[in-house]
Scaffold this motif. Structure first.
Motif, PDB file in Angstrom:
ATOM      1  N   GLU A  27     -24.319  34.068   8.064  1.00 25.05           N
ATOM      2  CA  GLU A  27     -25.542  34.366   8.824  1.00 25.05           C
ATOM      3  C   GLU A  27     -25.343  35.559   9.746  1.00 25.05           C
ATOM      4  O   GLU A  27     -26.203  36.426   9.861  1.00 25.05           O
ATOM      5  N   GLU A  31     -25.669  38.020   5.958  1.00 34.57           N
ATOM      6  CA  GLU A  31     -26.973  37.351   5.936  1.00 34.57           C
ATOM      7  C   GLU A  31     -27.602  37.285   4.558  1.00 34.57           C
ATOM      8  O   GLU A  31     -28.796  37.514   4.386  1.00 34.57           O
ATOM      9  N   LEU A  80     -24.602  42.319  20.274  1.00 37.36           N
ATOM     10  CA  LEU A  80     -25.357  41.077  20.513  1.00 37.36           C
ATOM     11  C   LEU A  80     -25.887  40.489  19.214  1.00 37.36           C
ATOM     12  O   LEU A  80     -25.887  39.281  19.014  1.00 37.36           O
ATOM     13  N   ASN A  81     -26.329  41.347  18.327  1.00 30.99           N
ATOM     14  CA  ASN A  81     -26.816  40.918  17.022  1.00 30.99           C
ATOM     15  C   ASN A  81     -25.734  40.180  16.254  1.00 30.99           C
ATOM     16  O   ASN A  81     -25.978  39.111  15.683  1.00 30.99           O
ATOM     17  N   PHE A  84     -24.811  36.833  18.330  1.00 31.21           N
ATOM     18  CA  PHE A  84     -25.779  35.764  18.597  1.00 31.21           C
ATOM     19  C   PHE A  84     -27.195  36.160  18.186  1.00 31.21           C
ATOM     20  O   PHE A  84     -28.165  35.686  18.784  1.00 31.21           O
ATOM     21  N   GLY A  85     -27.337  37.027  17.183  1.00 26.26           N
ATOM     22  CA  GLY A  85     -28.670  37.464  16.767  1.00 26.26           C
ATOM     23  C   GLY A  85     -29.477  36.324  16.171  1.00 26.26           C
ATOM     24  O   GLY A  85     -30.285  35.696  16.853  1.00 26.26           O
ATOM     25  N   ASN A  86     -29.237  36.020  14.903  1.00 32.79           N
ATOM     26  CA  ASN A  86     -29.993  34.945  14.268  1.00 32.79           C
ATOM     27  C   ASN A  86     -29.605  33.564  14.759  1.00 32.79           C
ATOM     28  O   ASN A  86     -30.456  32.678  14.889  1.00 32.79           O
ATOM     29  N   ALA A  88     -28.997  32.504  17.528  1.00 33.09           N
ATOM     30  CA  ALA A  88     -29.700  32.136  18.763  1.00 33.09           C
ATOM     31  C   ALA A  88     -30.825  31.152  18.445  1.00 33.09           C
ATOM     32  O   ALA A  88     -31.265  30.396  19.311  1.00 33.09           O
ATOM     33  N   LEU A  89     -31.298  31.165  17.204  1.00 32.67           N
ATOM     34  CA  LEU A  89     -32.401  30.287  16.802  1.00 32.67           C
ATOM     35  C   LEU A  89     -31.906  28.955  16.242  1.00 32.67           C
ATOM     36  O   LEU A  89     -32.711  28.121  15.835  1.00 32.67           O
ATOM     37  N   GLN A  90     -30.593  28.774  16.179  1.00 34.64           N
ATOM     38  CA  GLN A  90     -30.039  27.524  15.631  1.00 34.64           C
ATOM     39  C   GLN A  90     -29.467  26.689  16.766  1.00 34.64           C
ATOM     40  O   GLN A  90     -28.474  27.065  17.391  1.00 34.64           O
ATOM     41  N   ALA A 253     -31.566  34.347  32.001  1.00 39.20           N
ATOM     42  CA  ALA A 253     -30.348  34.282  31.169  1.00 39.20           C
ATOM     43  C   ALA A 253     -30.148  32.861  30.659  1.00 39.20           C
ATOM     44  O   ALA A 253     -29.136  32.234  30.930  1.00 39.20           O
ATOM     45  N   GLY A 254     -31.109  32.360  29.913  1.00 40.47           N
ATOM     46  CA  GLY A 254     -31.066  30.954  29.544  1.00 40.47           C
ATOM     47  C   GLY A 254     -30.654  30.662  28.107  1.00 40.47           C
ATOM     48  O   GLY A 254     -31.012  29.645  27.553  1.00 40.47           O
ATOM     49  N   HIS A 255     -29.914  31.561  27.496  1.00 43.22           N
ATOM     50  CA  HIS A 255     -29.474  31.319  26.130  1.00 43.22           C
ATOM     51  C   HIS A 255     -28.420  30.220  26.053  1.00 43.22           C
ATOM     52  O   HIS A 255     -27.802  29.879  27.045  1.00 43.22           O
ATOM     53  N   ARG A 256     -28.191  29.740  24.847  1.00 41.54           N
ATOM     54  CA  ARG A 256     -27.033  28.890  24.620  1.00 41.54           C
ATOM     55  C   ARG A 256     -25.801  29.782  24.485  1.00 41.54           C
ATOM     56  O   ARG A 256     -25.156  29.859  23.438  1.00 41.54           O
ATOM     57  N   ILE A 257     -25.534  30.495  25.566  1.00 36.59           N
ATOM     58  CA  ILE A 257     -24.315  31.290  25.683  1.00 36.59           C
ATOM     59  C   ILE A 257     -23.652  30.768  26.947  1.00 36.59           C
ATOM     60  O   ILE A 257     -24.296  30.670  27.993  1.00 36.59           O
TER      61      ILE A 257
END
Lengths: 365, 365
Positions: A27, A31, A80-81, A84-86, A88-90, A253-257
């Motif tokens: 992914e 991809e 970043l791509n 955690f690009g795609n 980020a949606l999982q 900054a609320g990502h799952r990072i």
């Protein structure tokens, strides 16, 4: 070239984690199904590799992937791509760490001032710095300037805008910034101090440039920026020729990072001189471990990158100063806002108490 | 002024949700204890109000807050700050919807092309559009151009870069874009078709401007942009004078913001003409309900904002075309990448089959 390694925390089961890790590697790199790739060199050189899988806690695994450094294009958005690009949606995936090969690390200049530069600007060399915020929203420039003057008279090192202050009709940037900067300069002249004002800088590129000119003309030396609100590529480009120190705010900054990676390592890589983060025991659920890891990520030796000043904040009180200094040490800046403002007519005295507590705490570390 | 209303999904307990909702209202507006606010008009006009609290499912509540519109400063960064600035760091909170008063809505122009504009560009008026992606990472500009030529000969409406293609050494933007654009123009001349190429546009403001010039000179009419990777204020400013249609990619959009709000409503508000999102039943865990809500948010009537074209993607296959068209209807664009590329030497035939299936599916809706 040595590869870029990223560590993910993945929710899975023992029988599925192997396939899940492989799917993530696909992914975040090519991809598309590897079987559909017609160029063997792409499979060899571009497809990410699963380096290791370790059980972290029940149902969660630490997975390290290795990417070809060139897939990042050696720029912020590309990095970043890849990281955690795609994914980020999982929702089963959290990004927890990264390891940059020297060829990639050298593409980023990091903080331009860092801890040493901020100490020069504030002329504070032997204790943690102090910081407070101008609020609430809704005050006029004159009201904000009066607050700023009191904070400066009280000896605070950096007085920042509330991060919510952008360009509201009741306190437009172009009107607010010169007035506040002037009030602080006057207080400095009176006390012989070196208090700095950090206005909140945001907007699209054109707006940003206009506000930057206003700030420069007013004599501003530090700006408050929320990198995730601004966009990380815009943030990284902003600091390049800025010639002002940058105090990073964690808004949006609320990502799952993992916070130590996002607010510590990534913000430092992209050039934050200081990084504000929610302190443990306040209004946010950060643990002491998260806070310490974040502070360490900001200031441990890392290639050619200057250290970033950790700035714990969020529901802190003057009463906790000694504990905080003991926890974070001298290379830190304590940010207390509401707890000072709650002093009402005694704002100056409470501010002075904060500053004196920080100074006095140093011998006790 | 009528207020801005935001809806949050909060994890809590019956006895704590009231206080939790109040705390969120404070956090996202005045960010200090109300008791410490010395101006009664700030409490009256700026402090956010809890409008309603409803139990959503066991342990979760739907909370509606009302904000003063002026606290957003009528700009992107201010709006995001109010909606999800600090609470992005609080894991018990998800942002699920917003309702803009007309004074605030009128500050945003939305899509400049929208569905009608994209139909004019592609000259497709009576069926869903088709889209595919140039990949994998690692191919040279010439290899990508050959793929693009085949897709255009097969009759795809929009051929986009893989979102991971930014400016890698093996396919630099300035080299890749003119070659691919030319290959597609040649195919169009041969078929009489109107295939468009959408290169991935990203970077800080200066880089973005350079790449935009390259794209314009090459004759590009649609660009692929990941708004969250670029930064939403930069995205909103970019579309203002762009004069190209914008295909939004969801990369890095991993906040606890409900996908229909983020990829549907917010991307539309800020100007996306089409919005790519993970389709149900693919590699991402979006439900049919999420996908339908997202597609509807993108295209239902909403003030003066043009509708945005929904673009389901991610692990889709030619075999599923009829199902997808039945589900999303005519005003949509189907994006199939890997499943076409997996055809190998039969790429042209698989592409043609995709295009024909979409055309044939219309009568069956």
């Amino acid at each position: 070239m040595q590869g870029l390694e990223a560590t993910y925390h993945i929710e899975s089961t023992p029988d599925q984690i192997g396939a899940r890790a492989e799917a993530l590697a696909i992914e975040q790199s090519i991809e598309m199904p590897p079987s559909a790739v017609r160029q063997p060199e792409v499979l060899r050189e571009v497809l990410a590799q699963v380096v290791s899988i370790q059980e972290a806690e029940k149902g969660y695994y630490r997975v390290v992937l290795r990417f070809a450094g060139q897939t990042t294009a050696f720029e912020t958005a590309g990095l970043l791509n890849v990281l955690f690009g795609n994914c980020a949606l999982q929702e089963d995936v959290e990004l927890v760490d990264l390891n940059l090969p020297s060829e990639l690390l050298s593409a980023f200049a990091g903080p331009r001032f860092g801890i040493v530069g901020l100490r020069q600007l504030t002329q504070v060399h032997d204790r943690p710095l102090t910081c407070t915020a101008l609020k609430p929203q809704g005050l006029s420039p004159t009201q904000l300037a009066e607050l700023a003057r009191t904070f400066a008279l009280g000896g605070i090192d950096i007085v920042k805008d509330d991060h919510g202050l952008t360009n509201q009709p009741y306190a437009p940037f172009a009107e607010r910034v010169p007035i506040i900067q002037k009030a602080i300069a006057e207080a400095n002249a009176q006390t012989g101090g070196h208090t700095l004002y950090a206005p909140m800088l945001t907007g699209g590129p054109k707006t940003l440039l206009e506000r930057l000119q206003t700030a420069k003309q007013a004599g501003v030396q530090v700006v408050l920026v929320a990198p995730m609100l601004l966009g990380l590529p815009a943030f990284a480009e902003l600091v390049q020729d800025l010639k002002m120190a940058v105090l990073a705010h964690p808004a949006f900054a609320g990502h799952r990072i993992a916070p130590p990676l996002m607010l510590g390592k990534l913000f430092r890589l992209l050039g934050a001189d200081a990084t504000i983060f929610p302190n443990y025991g306040g209004r946010f659920a950060y643990s002491t471990e998260t806070c310490m890891n974040l502070a360490q990520a900001a200031r441990v030796p890392w290639g050619h990158l200057r250290p970033t000043l950790p700035v714990p904040a969020g529901g802190m009180t003057v009463e906790r100063v000694e504990e905080m200094v003991g926890f974070y040490g001298t290379d830190s800046m304590l940010l207390i806002g509401g707890n000072l403002l709650a002093a009402g007519d005694s704002l100056l005295e409470r501010t002075q108490a904060f500053v004196q507590k920080v100074a006095a705490s140093v011998g006790k570390i």
